[in-house]
Write a protein that holds these residues in place. Sequence first.
Motif, PDB file in Angstrom:
ATOM      1  N   MET A   1      45.374  22.918  44.627  1.00 51.91           N
ATOM      2  CA  MET A   1      45.544  24.303  44.205  1.00 51.91           C
ATOM      3  C   MET A   1      44.425  24.693  43.251  1.00 51.91           C
ATOM      4  O   MET A   1      43.955  23.873  42.474  1.00 51.91           O
ATOM      5  CB  MET A   1      46.896  24.499  43.505  1.00 51.91           C
ATOM      6  N   ARG A   2      44.050  25.936  43.365  1.00 53.28           N
ATOM      7  CA  ARG A   2      43.002  26.483  42.498  1.00 53.28           C
ATOM      8  C   ARG A   2      43.568  27.714  41.779  1.00 53.28           C
ATOM      9  O   ARG A   2      44.106  28.614  42.405  1.00 53.28           O
ATOM     10  CB  ARG A   2      41.793  26.881  43.344  1.00 53.28           C
ATOM     11  N   TRP A   3      43.427  27.732  40.456  1.00 55.42           N
ATOM     12  CA  TRP A   3      43.877  28.861  39.648  1.00 55.42           C
ATOM     13  C   TRP A   3      42.696  29.761  39.351  1.00 55.42           C
ATOM     14  O   TRP A   3      41.614  29.275  39.038  1.00 55.42           O
ATOM     15  CB  TRP A   3      44.526  28.368  38.361  1.00 55.42           C
ATOM     16  N   GLN A   4      42.904  31.053  39.439  1.00 60.28           N
ATOM     17  CA  GLN A   4      41.824  32.022  39.259  1.00 60.28           C
ATOM     18  C   GLN A   4      42.255  33.114  38.286  1.00 60.28           C
ATOM     19  O   GLN A   4      43.347  33.665  38.398  1.00 60.28           O
ATOM     20  CB  GLN A   4      41.494  32.662  40.608  1.00 60.28           C
ATOM     21  N   LEU A   5      41.380  33.426  37.358  1.00 59.59           N
ATOM     22  CA  LEU A   5      41.509  34.582  36.470  1.00 59.59           C
ATOM     23  C   LEU A   5      40.319  35.483  36.752  1.00 59.59           C
ATOM     24  O   LEU A   5      39.174  35.011  36.736  1.00 59.59           O
ATOM     25  CB  LEU A   5      41.434  34.159  35.003  1.00 59.59           C
ATOM     26  N   ALA A   6      40.571  36.761  36.996  1.00 59.92           N
ATOM     27  CA  ALA A   6      39.457  37.655  37.314  1.00 59.92           C
ATOM     28  C   ALA A   6      39.791  39.085  36.922  1.00 59.92           C
ATOM     29  O   ALA A   6      40.935  39.531  37.074  1.00 59.92           O
ATOM     30  CB  ALA A   6      39.152  37.599  38.812  1.00 59.92           C
ATOM     31  N   SER A   7      38.777  39.796  36.450  1.00 62.12           N
ATOM     32  CA  SER A   7      38.933  41.238  36.264  1.00 62.12           C
ATOM     33  C   SER A   7      38.909  41.881  37.649  1.00 62.12           C
ATOM     34  O   SER A   7      38.567  41.235  38.642  1.00 62.12           O
ATOM     35  CB  SER A   7      37.788  41.790  35.399  1.00 62.12           C
ATOM     36  N   PHE A   8      39.242  43.147  37.719  1.00 63.63           N
ATOM     37  CA  PHE A   8      39.230  43.857  38.992  1.00 63.63           C
ATOM     38  C   PHE A   8      37.850  43.773  39.647  1.00 63.63           C
ATOM     39  O   PHE A   8      37.732  43.490  40.836  1.00 63.63           O
ATOM     40  CB  PHE A   8      39.634  45.320  38.774  1.00 63.63           C
ATOM     41  N   ASP A   9      36.812  44.002  38.854  1.00 63.76           N
ATOM     42  CA  ASP A   9      35.454  44.003  39.391  1.00 63.76           C
ATOM     43  C   ASP A   9      34.971  42.619  39.808  1.00 63.76           C
ATOM     44  O   ASP A   9      34.034  42.504  40.595  1.00 63.76           O
ATOM     45  CB  ASP A   9      34.477  44.615  38.387  1.00 63.76           C
ATOM     46  N   GLU A  10      35.612  41.573  39.297  1.00 64.24           N
ATOM     47  CA  GLU A  10      35.234  40.209  39.680  1.00 64.24           C
ATOM     48  C   GLU A  10      35.914  39.740  40.956  1.00 64.24           C
ATOM     49  O   GLU A  10      35.484  38.746  41.552  1.00 64.24           O
ATOM     50  CB  GLU A  10      35.572  39.239  38.541  1.00 64.24           C
ATOM     51  N   LEU A  11      36.964  40.433  41.388  1.00 62.40           N
ATOM     52  CA  LEU A  11      37.648  40.052  42.626  1.00 62.40           C
ATOM     53  C   LEU A  11      36.777  40.394  43.825  1.00 62.40           C
ATOM     54  O   LEU A  11      36.179  41.462  43.877  1.00 62.40           O
ATOM     55  CB  LEU A  11      38.973  40.811  42.759  1.00 62.40           C
ATOM     56  N   SER A  12      36.734  39.496  44.780  1.00 64.44           N
ATOM     57  CA  SER A  12      36.070  39.832  46.038  1.00 64.44           C
ATOM     58  C   SER A  12      36.989  40.774  46.812  1.00 64.44           C
ATOM     59  O   SER A  12      38.192  40.866  46.533  1.00 64.44           O
ATOM     60  CB  SER A  12      35.800  38.570  46.864  1.00 64.44           C
ATOM     61  N   SER A  13      36.451  41.443  47.793  1.00 63.74           N
ATOM     62  CA  SER A  13      37.285  42.333  48.600  1.00 63.74           C
ATOM     63  C   SER A  13      38.377  41.533  49.320  1.00 63.74           C
ATOM     64  O   SER A  13      39.502  42.004  49.473  1.00 63.74           O
ATOM     65  CB  SER A  13      36.438  43.136  49.584  1.00 63.74           C
ATOM     66  N   ARG A  14      38.078  40.316  49.731  1.00 62.62           N
ATOM     67  CA  ARG A  14      39.078  39.477  50.400  1.00 62.62           C
ATOM     68  C   ARG A  14      40.191  39.055  49.431  1.00 62.62           C
ATOM     69  O   ARG A  14      41.364  38.994  49.811  1.00 62.62           O
ATOM     70  CB  ARG A  14      38.430  38.248  51.032  1.00 62.62           C
ATOM     71  N   GLU A  15      39.826  38.731  48.198  1.00 64.51           N
ATOM     72  CA  GLU A  15      40.829  38.346  47.204  1.00 64.51           C
ATOM     73  C   GLU A  15      41.735  39.532  46.867  1.00 64.51           C
ATOM     74  O   GLU A  15      42.959  39.386  46.784  1.00 64.51           O
ATOM     75  CB  GLU A  15      40.147  37.818  45.944  1.00 64.51           C
TER      76      GLU A  15
END
Length: 153
Positions: A1-15
């Motif tokens: 498993m991979r945990w991800q923290l991202a702002s809106f602008d850091e999300l890819s379109s697929r994410e």
Amino acid sequence: MRWQLASFDELSSRELYAALKLRQEVFGVEQTSLYVDPDGLDLEAIHFACWEDQLLLGYQRCLPPGLQEKESTLGRIVVAPAARGRDLGRELVRRGIAHNLQRWPHSDIRIHAQAHLEKFYKELGFSTDGGIYDLDGVPHLEMVLSNPNSSAD
């Protein structure tokens, strides 16, 4: 498993697509709740996700104090149906709590919890704040986790 923290602008379109799809599948279809999911808060949120390869297993958004409530908030907490039974929801919320307390160290955390999950959230340190109310056709409760570092009003 991979945990991800991202702002809106850091999300890819697929994410972003995967998060919106999971939220719609669970909150809209499974729980038959009609509401506008993209409410404008995603733009300022920190998006917290758990991935297994390319599959989104769990998701929540963390909001700063003053955006939705005076406290920081956790919301749109969701675990994919195929990933349930693995205690992922508990781990997701624990990580969200830790994130919010670290990022906004002088703020309590408020959630708008589905009423049937009150015991689950109490086990994670939240206290009920008020009675049951209807939110988009689903009974909810406001719950607060008090931060010992927050300043008294």
